[in-house]
Design a protein around this motif. Structure first.
Motif, PDB file in Angstrom:
ATOM      1  N   ASP A  88     -97.274  15.375  25.253  1.00 27.07           N
ATOM      2  CA  ASP A  88     -96.569  15.900  24.088  1.00 27.07           C
ATOM      3  C   ASP A  88     -95.596  17.002  24.490  1.00 27.07           C
ATOM      4  OD1 ASP A  88     -98.695  17.530  24.814  1.00 27.07           O
ATOM      5  OD2 ASP A  88     -99.113  18.212  22.773  1.00 27.07           O
ATOM      6  N   ARG A 155     -93.430   8.223  17.989  1.00 27.27           N
ATOM      7  CA  ARG A 155     -94.234   9.164  17.204  1.00 27.27           C
ATOM      8  C   ARG A 155     -94.065  10.594  17.708  1.00 27.27           C
ATOM      9  NH1 ARG A 155     -99.242  11.422  17.914  1.00 27.27           N
ATOM     10  NH2 ARG A 155     -99.616  10.254  19.853  1.00 27.27           N
ATOM     11  N   GLN A 156     -94.175  10.750  19.025  1.00 27.81           N
ATOM     12  CA  GLN A 156     -94.048  12.090  19.597  1.00 27.81           C
ATOM     13  C   GLN A 156     -92.622  12.628  19.466  1.00 27.81           C
ATOM     14  OE1 GLN A 156     -96.340  14.017  20.577  1.00 27.81           O
ATOM     15  NE2 GLN A 156     -98.065  12.896  21.429  1.00 27.81           N
ATOM     16  N   ARG A 159     -91.838  13.800  15.888  1.00 29.90           N
ATOM     17  CA  ARG A 159     -92.411  15.137  15.663  1.00 29.90           C
ATOM     18  C   ARG A 159     -91.560  16.216  16.296  1.00 29.90           C
ATOM     19  NH1 ARG A 159     -94.438  18.199  19.164  1.00 29.90           N
ATOM     20  NH2 ARG A 159     -94.650  16.509  20.688  1.00 29.90           N
ATOM     21  N   ASN A 163     -89.222  19.216  14.557  1.00 33.13           N
ATOM     22  CA  ASN A 163     -89.525  20.625  14.810  1.00 33.13           C
ATOM     23  C   ASN A 163     -88.298  21.396  15.260  1.00 33.13           C
ATOM     24  OD1 ASN A 163     -92.170  20.259  14.145  1.00 33.13           O
ATOM     25  ND2 ASN A 163     -92.909  20.085  16.260  1.00 33.13           N
TER      26      ASN A 163
END
Length: 520
Positions: A88, A155-156, A159, A163
């Motif tokens: 991540d 998905r990562q 995110r 952010n």
């Protein structure tokens, strides 16, 4: 300088391919004091980092930030890293690159994922001449694992982009997009072997990728490509990344590696952080790896390597077609926390750099080159920019001259004289007027700087009456006569009053970083 000294040659027999133990990403820390002292420094910085460390680090990265804005890079992520602790945080760094203005294409591999899946089901992974045979059943597994890899990265990334997107105006933020950005075709039957659903890259939809980048999106590709007839084929992921980078003429092709394998020089035990294209070819040949067309690698079965070493050699091999087709640089980056940013945004880097042979055409001069050298320098002698040189003196000192050749014509020259205390003077640095575009002056200076560094020289200097600004822009600083070696002080011409400029040679990686800033 020793006539046998080579600037652009690394003997592959002196290169050790050394697998190294990597710490877990959770345990990896960046020593900011150490980073500050080496002029590198993007890593896992603490919130309380003092300005005395942050400011030099940020200043040293400024050129890279400006250079890479709006540039295109292709990033290859092997499937093994998806389950790696700290994946991540790697994706956070990828998102930071996007935030800093880099247009990204991410190619996600899944070789080991589907190999493990086949083994768990009692299947086999048939490979012939280094090329996997993809049966219908194998293709089903590849589809499933490629889908898993794609959605994990998406998905990562989603995110991480969310952010960071509120921090900068990039058209309202970015999305992660996938689709038919390339088409594939079957390898077919080679030497009597039908490779079935194993494919090769057919076409890259460059304009579609550019349209996605114009919308501030990140493009993610898997190894599955569709043919115009609607059939699906599995394409080697490193081959795909290389082909996409070539089609886009990307500024960089970046491979994240599964291991921390490094190259070390057996004679000095120092790590080799950069390779020229020709050196990379010799290294692969020495280790029994051959590129077949631009779609597969052939391995010499007599030369076995640990899997981590083979992986790095494979990435070096797939860098070559991209470099030969216009990509400026390829990088192989270890999977440690912050390594991607450190490799791209600091002088010292963290991985391995492979670059084109920017010095092609430069060699040591021979006596037969003297008429050509004199033709190049004569206009500057007449203008009193250069001191006149007698032909008989040039003949005696010919081993200290280097020439830039184009179509058997001398278009540039330079001279290197070594002094005591690890000093060298670069003189007579001239490019013929009609050849001054294209960075040839930078290339010749860079070649001579590398030559001096490999000869053990730490400080180089030039004397100039007219071209002072050119040297200042390339890292030289003005010094007084007393900074020269004593022997050179004794011969300094006080009547001519040439200005003196000196530069410290830090490392070959620092010279690599300077090449990046050339206006080529």
């Amino acid at each position: 300088i020793d006539p046998t000294l080579e600037v652009l040659f690394i003997d592959p027999a002196t290169v050790e391919l050394a697998p190294s133990h990597l710490p877990e990403l959770n345990d990896y820390k960046v020593d900011m004091k150490s980073q500050h002292s080496s002029n590198s420094g993007i890593g896992a910085a603490s919130e309380g980092m003092q300005a005395e460390y942050f400011v030099p680090m940020f200043r040293s990265s400024a050129n890279y930030l400006a250079k890479y804005r709006n540039s295109s890079m292709v990033l290859h992520i092997p499937g093994d890293l998806l389950k790696h602790d700290g994946f991540d945080r790697m994706i956070d760094d990828v998102a930071l690159m996007w935030l800093l203005g880099v247009n990204l294409v991410i190619v996600v591999g899944c070789r080991n994922l589907h190999t493990s899946r086949l083994s768990s089901k009692g299947g086999t992974n048939k490979t012939v001449n280094g090329i996997r045979v993809t049966s219908w059943d194998t293709l089903r597994v590849v589809k499933e694992e490629a889908g898993f890899a794609r959605f994990e990265v998406e998905r990562q990334l989603a995110r991480a982009l969310r952010n960071g997107s509120h921090l900068v105006e990039r058209g309202g933020g970015g999305n992660v997009v996938s689709g038919n950005f390339f088409s594939a075709q079957p390898i077919g039957v080679l030497e009597g072997i039908d490779y079935e659903y194993t494919g090769i890259l057919r076409r890259v939809e460059v304009e579609k990728i550019k349209a996605a980048h114009n919308a501030n999106d990140v493009v993610v590709l898997t190894t599955l490509g569709v043919s115009p007839s609607g059939e699906m084929f599995s394409v080697n992921s490193e081959c795909l990344a290389s082909g996409v980078a070539s089609a886009m003429i990307a500024s960089k092709l970046v491979f994240l590696s599964e291991t921390g394998t490094t190259l070390r020089h057996l004679n000095t035990s120092k790590p080799i952080q950069s390779l020229r294209l020709a050196d990379a070819k010799r290294l692969l040949n020495y280790n029994g790896i051959q590129l077949i067309g631009n779609y597969a690698l052939k391995y010499d079965q007599a030369k076995k390597h640990p899997s981590g070493v083979t992986s790095v050699l494979r990435k070096i091999a797939w860098s070559l077609p991209a470099l030969e087709k216009g990509v400026k640089r390829a990088h192989i980056v270890p999977p440690t926390d912050g390594a991607l940013l450190q490799e791209l945004y600091t002088r010292n880097g963290s991985g391995m750099l492979i670059s084109r042979d920017l010095y092609d055409g430069i060699r040591r001069a021979v006596v037969e080159d003297i008429p050509g050298i004199y033709t190049v320098i004569k206009p500057l002698i007449d203008a009193n920019v250069l001191v006149d040189r007698a032909v008989n003196v040039m003949e005696k000192e010919i081993d200290s001259y280097y020439v830039f050749i184009r179509d058997d014509l001398v278009v540039g020259c330079g001279q290197v004289k070594i002094f005591q205390r690890m000093y060298a003077e670069i003189g007579c640095l001239v490019i013929a007027r009609e050849y001054r575009k294209g960075g040839r002056g930078d290339a010749l200076l860079g070649y001579l700087e590398r030559l001096c560094y490999r000869a053990g020289v730490k400080n180089i200097f030039v004397l100039s009456t007219q071209t002072m600004q050119w040297f200042l822009e390339r890292g030289f600083t003005e010094v007084g006569v007393n900074a020269l070696p004593l022997v050179r002080q004794a011969t300094y011409n006080y009547k001519r009053k040439s200005k003196i400029y000196m530069k410290t040679l830090e490392s070959e990686r620092a010279l690599d970083a300077e090449e990046l800033m050339w206006d080529r």
